[in-house]
Design a protein around this motif. Sequence first.
Motif, mmCIF file in Angstrom:
data_model
loop_
_atom_site.group_PDB
_atom_site.id
_atom_site.type_symbol
_atom_site.label_atom_id
_atom_site.label_comp_id
_atom_site.label_asym_id
_atom_site.label_seq_id
_atom_site.Cartn_x
_atom_site.Cartn_y
_atom_site.Cartn_z
ATOM 1 N N ALA A 37 58.106 22.281 49.855
ATOM 2 C CA ALA A 37 58.276 23.029 51.091
ATOM 3 C C ALA A 37 58.430 22.071 52.262
ATOM 4 N N TYR A 38 59.313 22.447 53.168
ATOM 5 C CA TYR A 38 59.502 21.645 54.377
ATOM 6 C C TYR A 38 60.154 22.498 55.446
ATOM 7 N N HIS A 65 54.649 24.704 45.796
ATOM 8 C CA HIS A 65 56.063 24.400 45.610
ATOM 9 C C HIS A 65 56.526 23.420 46.685
ATOM 10 N N THR A 102 64.863 30.401 51.664
ATOM 11 C CA THR A 102 64.923 29.994 53.061
ATOM 12 C C THR A 102 64.386 31.099 53.960
ATOM 13 N N TYR A 147 56.465 18.646 56.267
ATOM 14 C CA TYR A 147 56.726 18.800 54.833
ATOM 15 C C TYR A 147 55.418 18.618 54.072
ATOM 16 N N ASN A 148 55.438 18.996 52.788
ATOM 17 C CA ASN A 148 54.238 18.805 51.969
ATOM 18 C C ASN A 148 54.450 17.677 50.965
ATOM 19 N N LEU A 178 62.464 27.226 57.348
ATOM 20 C CA LEU A 178 61.502 26.874 56.311
ATOM 21 C C LEU A 178 62.233 26.918 54.979
ATOM 22 N N VAL A 232 52.844 25.024 55.290
ATOM 23 C CA VAL A 232 53.647 24.153 54.431
ATOM 24 C C VAL A 232 52.755 23.304 53.530
ATOM 25 N N MET A 281 51.251 25.007 50.368
ATOM 26 C CA MET A 281 52.116 25.486 49.290
ATOM 27 C C MET A 281 52.138 24.499 48.131
ATOM 28 N N ILE A 308 61.820 26.455 50.858
ATOM 29 C CA ILE A 308 60.924 26.371 49.705
ATOM 30 C C ILE A 308 61.790 26.175 48.472
#
Length: 274
Positions: A122-123, A120, A241, A134-135, A252, A115, A118, A254
């Motif tokens: 993401a979580y 984008h 997803t 999450y990021n 996950l 995560v 990435m 995105i």
Amino acid sequence: MDKGALQGLLRERRALIAPEEYGLTRPSRQGRRAPGLTQAQMDQLLHRAYGTYNRLETGSYPNPPEELLRDVARILAFNEHDWTLLWLYTLHRDPPTCLHPRSGTEVRGAWQDVVEGMSHVAYITDQSWRLVTYNRAFADIFPGRRVPSNTMRWMLLEPEAREILMGWSEYWLPMVLPQLRAGIAALPGDETLLAIEKDVLADPEAGPLYESGGHSYIHPDGDERPLNHTLLGPGWVSLCTAEPLSSPRARLMIMVFRPGKERRHAGPSILRAT
């Protein structure tokens, strides 16, 4: 039924369980003794008639009930991978539910690296939509990077969400409510989801739509929806997803964000192997 694979799986796992773990003793008669629980001991632990387990292990039990498969998996200390294989080998389909209640609440630590790596948004959320990891791109969506502890509750009930999730009543609410309903159907005793449902029913806008049944919709994979990004302004997000296979019902998410008022598609709507 894949009899050979089923027999191999059950024999291998049965050999790993010492009878002493269940207060049983190893057979004392002479001759070769296989390690682990015997088939007769499995019948005893399963509280089934003599020969029931043998029929299952040898592939002579057509359409075994879920209760029997679950009891066997519990005795043989199956993990979720073993549980899935047991269903595939016996009934040629995935199991209807997780084997362990905690499976949907835990995700392997390696997913955090995935995560965070990435670019984008993401979580990962657990089976109750509680935020697991999450990021930074996800945190950037929120004012002050104050991320919600539960994304389902935030999407449906927080006033802030109705500003960030543009077109909330048209693009978000009708699609998210059925996800909540499906989640409760799958996990009817989940206290987190039931508490969200109670508050949704009390909401003057979300409540009536939820009670009406709404759309037939259980996941957002492939959707494109408007979003007012705190840092980047209005735009559209494409939602993708996936599910960590060792954590059934965790997800996950995105989100590919593209700024601008016009809806845009990054590529072909359907991809296929060539």
